[in-house]
Design a protein around this motif. Structure first.
Motif, PDB file in Angstrom:
ATOM      1  N   ASP A   1       0.872  -1.170   0.000  1.00 52.78           N
ATOM      2  CA  ASP A   1       0.000   0.000   0.000  1.00 52.78           C
ATOM      3  C   ASP A   1       0.910   1.221   0.000  1.00 52.78           C
ATOM      4  O   ASP A   1       1.544   1.551   1.001  1.00 52.78           O
ATOM      5  CB  ASP A   1      -0.884  -0.025   1.250  1.00 52.78           C
TER       6      ASP A   1
ATOM      7  N   ALA B   1       0.507   4.499  -0.037  1.00 51.35           N
ATOM      8  CA  ALA B   1       0.234   5.597   0.889  1.00 51.35           C
ATOM      9  C   ALA B   1       0.617   5.219   2.315  1.00 51.35           C
ATOM     10  O   ALA B   1       1.196   6.030   3.058  1.00 51.35           O
ATOM     11  CB  ALA B   1      -1.238   5.985   0.814  1.00 51.35           C
ATOM     12  N   TYR B   2       0.296   3.985   2.708  1.00 50.22           N
ATOM     13  CA  TYR B   2       0.654   3.524   4.051  1.00 50.22           C
ATOM     14  C   TYR B   2       2.162   3.482   4.220  1.00 50.22           C
ATOM     15  O   TYR B   2       2.715   3.936   5.232  1.00 50.22           O
ATOM     16  CB  TYR B   2       0.041   2.151   4.308  1.00 50.22           C
ATOM     17  N   ALA B   3       2.850   2.927   3.233  1.00 44.96           N
ATOM     18  CA  ALA B   3       4.303   2.853   3.304  1.00 44.96           C
ATOM     19  C   ALA B   3       4.919   4.248   3.350  1.00 44.96           C
ATOM     20  O   ALA B   3       5.871   4.493   4.100  1.00 44.96           O
ATOM     21  CB  ALA B   3       4.847   2.076   2.109  1.00 44.96           C
TER      22      ALA B   3
ATOM     23  N   SER C   1       3.669   6.913   4.654  1.00 40.36           N
ATOM     24  CA  SER C   1       3.487   7.447   6.005  1.00 40.36           C
ATOM     25  C   SER C   1       4.554   6.897   6.949  1.00 40.36           C
ATOM     26  O   SER C   1       5.161   7.641   7.735  1.00 40.36           O
ATOM     27  CB  SER C   1       2.096   7.089   6.542  1.00 40.36           C
ATOM     28  N   GLY C   2       4.799   5.581   6.872  1.00 36.74           N
ATOM     29  CA  GLY C   2       5.800   4.974   7.740  1.00 36.74           C
ATOM     30  C   GLY C   2       7.194   5.489   7.456  1.00 36.74           C
ATOM     31  O   GLY C   2       7.965   5.782   8.380  1.00 36.74           O
TER      32      GLY C   2
ATOM     33  N   LYS D   1       3.761  14.127   1.479  1.00 41.50           N
ATOM     34  CA  LYS D   1       3.833  14.096   2.943  1.00 41.50           C
ATOM     35  C   LYS D   1       5.009  14.923   3.456  1.00 41.50           C
ATOM     36  O   LYS D   1       4.895  15.615   4.466  1.00 41.50           O
ATOM     37  CB  LYS D   1       3.925  12.649   3.438  1.00 41.50           C
TER      38      LYS D   1
ATOM     39  N   TYR E   1       7.658  -3.326   3.509  1.00 44.08           N
ATOM     40  CA  TYR E   1       6.223  -3.076   3.356  1.00 44.08           C
ATOM     41  C   TYR E   1       5.678  -3.948   2.231  1.00 44.08           C
ATOM     42  O   TYR E   1       6.222  -3.995   1.126  1.00 44.08           O
ATOM     43  CB  TYR E   1       5.960  -1.603   3.049  1.00 44.08           C
TER      44      TYR E   1
ATOM     45  N   GLU F   1       1.618  -6.169   1.266  1.00 40.94           N
ATOM     46  CA  GLU F   1       0.292  -6.597   1.709  1.00 40.94           C
ATOM     47  C   GLU F   1       0.223  -8.108   1.928  1.00 40.94           C
ATOM     48  O   GLU F   1      -0.822  -8.633   2.289  1.00 40.94           O
ATOM     49  CB  GLU F   1      -0.769  -6.160   0.694  1.00 40.94           C
TER      50      GLU F   1
ATOM     51  N   ASN G   1       5.845  -4.384   7.669  1.00 41.44           N
ATOM     52  CA  ASN G   1       4.709  -3.466   7.732  1.00 41.44           C
ATOM     53  C   ASN G   1       4.760  -2.541   8.951  1.00 41.44           C
ATOM     54  O   ASN G   1       3.735  -2.126   9.489  1.00 41.44           O
ATOM     55  CB  ASN G   1       3.378  -4.219   7.671  1.00 41.44           C
ATOM     56  N   ASP G   2       5.966  -2.241   9.389  1.00 40.32           N
ATOM     57  CA  ASP G   2       6.205  -1.165  10.344  1.00 40.32           C
ATOM     58  C   ASP G   2       7.542  -0.555   9.955  1.00 40.32           C
ATOM     59  O   ASP G   2       8.313  -1.150   9.194  1.00 40.32           O
ATOM     60  CB  ASP G   2       6.221  -1.686  11.777  1.00 40.32           C
ATOM     61  N   HIS G   3       7.842   0.633  10.482  1.00 43.96           N
ATOM     62  CA  HIS G   3       9.041   1.330  10.019  1.00 43.96           C
ATOM     63  C   HIS G   3      10.268   0.979  10.844  1.00 43.96           C
ATOM     64  O   HIS G   3      10.184   0.272  11.861  1.00 43.96           O
ATOM     65  CB  HIS G   3       8.807   2.843  10.014  1.00 43.96           C
TER      66      HIS G   3
END
Length: 490
Positions: free
Chosen positions: A271, A273-275, A277-278, A314, A419, A421, A441-443
């Protein structure tokens, strides 16, 4: 509301604040204004000897203190810390230019670290071993090692000071803390004050500050002292090599928590956008001045354009500037030298063909803008050097194998992230990454107090493992007790 601050502090030795024997002092500067925040003593080897003597004198009493009593001191210090958020924030902003967001994270994480460390005071201190000798009890017994020398950096000052000394204290060891020249309060005195208020005995925690020019001889004097039995250093890899060499010369067990060139891999099914953000958090929190900050953003195939678009948007929306701002994420760097160094890395990359997607340009005093570079190649300094500033580098690859190879193409191995899915795919990639921490899936700045800490390759030596350093800070002895006479052959 501003919290009044002293204009000077003394060396904390044996429970008292005293001047350096030379009478010299050194300034602690506000990185935003350049003005003197306060002054601290410029210690020399003679002051180091006094601090180690005080710690050594306190060793037997502290080691013999009931484990529950040591635990109670640490828990009370954690409670006090929780009540001092505004006080600490004010000091950290003035001393390091850290943002309110970063200061708040330092307090919350340090409270959790202190409470986790307190549990080490009352955990089992040994094990019953199997023995072939009838009627014999064979035991492995862990006992406090002795005086611990702790070297603490400025960038995550309270977190790293807590991590450096809390388990050492819990397991019965006194400490001598050499805080950063750039943050002697937040990387040393603040926690010492809380522990003193919590009831820790005189001499169990000591603070020795120095002028930057005196650092080599102060470090050498502290490590070389025969009464120092453990060395714990967090800082840059070049300085860590020096500390490690000195510790080796004097046969002192050492843990080195060093730098990183941390990658985040964004696979083609992520994803975007999610990545984005992280990665934004992982790169720009504390202006990228965290050892776990991401440097390399590695994008696979079709996700690249969508990620870059979301990421640059961002970054453009980030709060930048005054560290006192509630929404500021990118404040000043620790000093103008650091900002100029980062500007030099960017200039070198641009001269050799990198494209600036946002930010860039010269430093403005201690400030450098949030920057994203695309098209970085191995010929550029920024490809291999740790950035330690607010600059992200974008890499585009076609395959998963290329992404893994690029992520591992560094002398460092501290933290990384993936990152995707598909959690199973993420785990498969994580297993191939050569870093001490890997997050799917976390930074890369993810941290928890109960988790093991440590890097591989040039990112560290030694490890705070599953026992969170309790074994490192203790000596294991073999003790046997027989309940009958043995038939000796002579």
């Amino acid at each position: 509301m501003s919290v009044p601050s002293p204009t000077s502090r003394g060396l904390l030795i044996g429970g008292k604040e005293i001047p350096a024997q030379s009478g010299r002092i050194t300034p602690d500067l506000d990185p935003v204004t350049g003005e003197v925040y306060l002054t601290v003593p410029a210690a020399g080897p003679e002051d180091v000897a006094l601090a180690v003597e005080a710690a050594h004198a306190a060793f037997a009493t502290w080691a013999g203190t009931a484990p529950s009593a040591r635990r109670a001191v640490l828990l009370k210090a954690a409670d006090l810390m929780e009540q001092r958020v505004e006080e600490f924030t004010e000091i950290m902003v003035n001393e390091t230019g850290g943002t309110r967001t970063w200061a708040g994270f330092n307090i919350r994480m340090s409270v959790d670290l202190m409470r986790q460390a307190a549990t080490m005071a009352t955990r089992p201190a040994g094990a019953l071993l199997a023995s072939d000798v009838p009627g014999e009890w064979s035991m492995a017994v862990r006992e406090p090692a002795g005086v611990v020398a702790a070297f603490v950096p400025w960038n995550g000052p309270l977190i790293l000071c807590t991590r450096a000394i809390a388990v050492a204290l819990a397991t019965g060891n006194p400490v001598v803390v050499r805080p950063s020249e750039d943050a002697p309060i937040t990387s040393g005195y603040f926690l010492a004050d809380l522990l003193t208020e919590a009831g820790i005995p005189d001499g169990v925690i000591n603070i020795v500050t120095n002028d930057r020019t005196d650092a080599p001889e102060v470090v050498q004097a502290l490590i070389a002292d025969d009464r120092v039995r453990r060395v714990n250093f967090t800082g840059s890899t070049p300085v860590g090599r020096i500390v490690g060499r000195l510790a080796g010369e004097h046969l002192k067990p050492v843990i080195l928590e060093l730098g990183g060139k941390n990658p985040i891999v964004v696979l083609d099914d992520a994803d975007a956008a999610y990545a984005a953000s992280g990665v934004t958090v992982a790169k720009f929190m504390n202006s990228g001045q965290i050892c776990l900050s991401v440097d390399r953003v590695i994008l696979q195939g079709g996700v690249a354009d969508a990620f870059v678009q979301a990421f640059v948007a961002k970054v453009a929306a980030l709060g930048q500037g005054d560290p006192r701002g509630e929404h500021t994420l990118v404040g000043p760097m620790i000093n103008a030298r650091a900002a100029e160094r980062v500007a030099g890395l960017v200039a070198d990359a641009v001269e050799k063909g990198a494209k600036v997607l946002i930010g860039g340009g010269p430093a403005r005093g201690t400030f450098y803008p949030a920057t994203v570079l695309d098209g970085v190649t191995p010929q550029m300094r920024i490809y291999a050097e740790e950035v330690f500033g607010p600059v992200a580098t974008i890499f585009r690859v076609d395959t998963e194998d290329e992404a893994v190879a690029l992520a591992n193409d560094t002398a460092y191995g501290l933290s990384s992230a993936v990152y995707t899915e598909n959690a199973g795919r993420g785990l498969a990639v994580a297993r191939r990454l050569r870093h001490g921490n890997v997050h799917v899936n976390d930074h890369s700045v993810a941290d928890e107090p109960q988790a093991p800490v440590g890097g591989v390759k040039d990112s560290g030596f030694g490890h705070f493992g599953s026992d969170w350093g309790a074994e490192f800070f203790t000596e294991t002895r073999w003790v046997t007790v027989a309940d009958r006479h043995t038939n000796y052959p002579l």
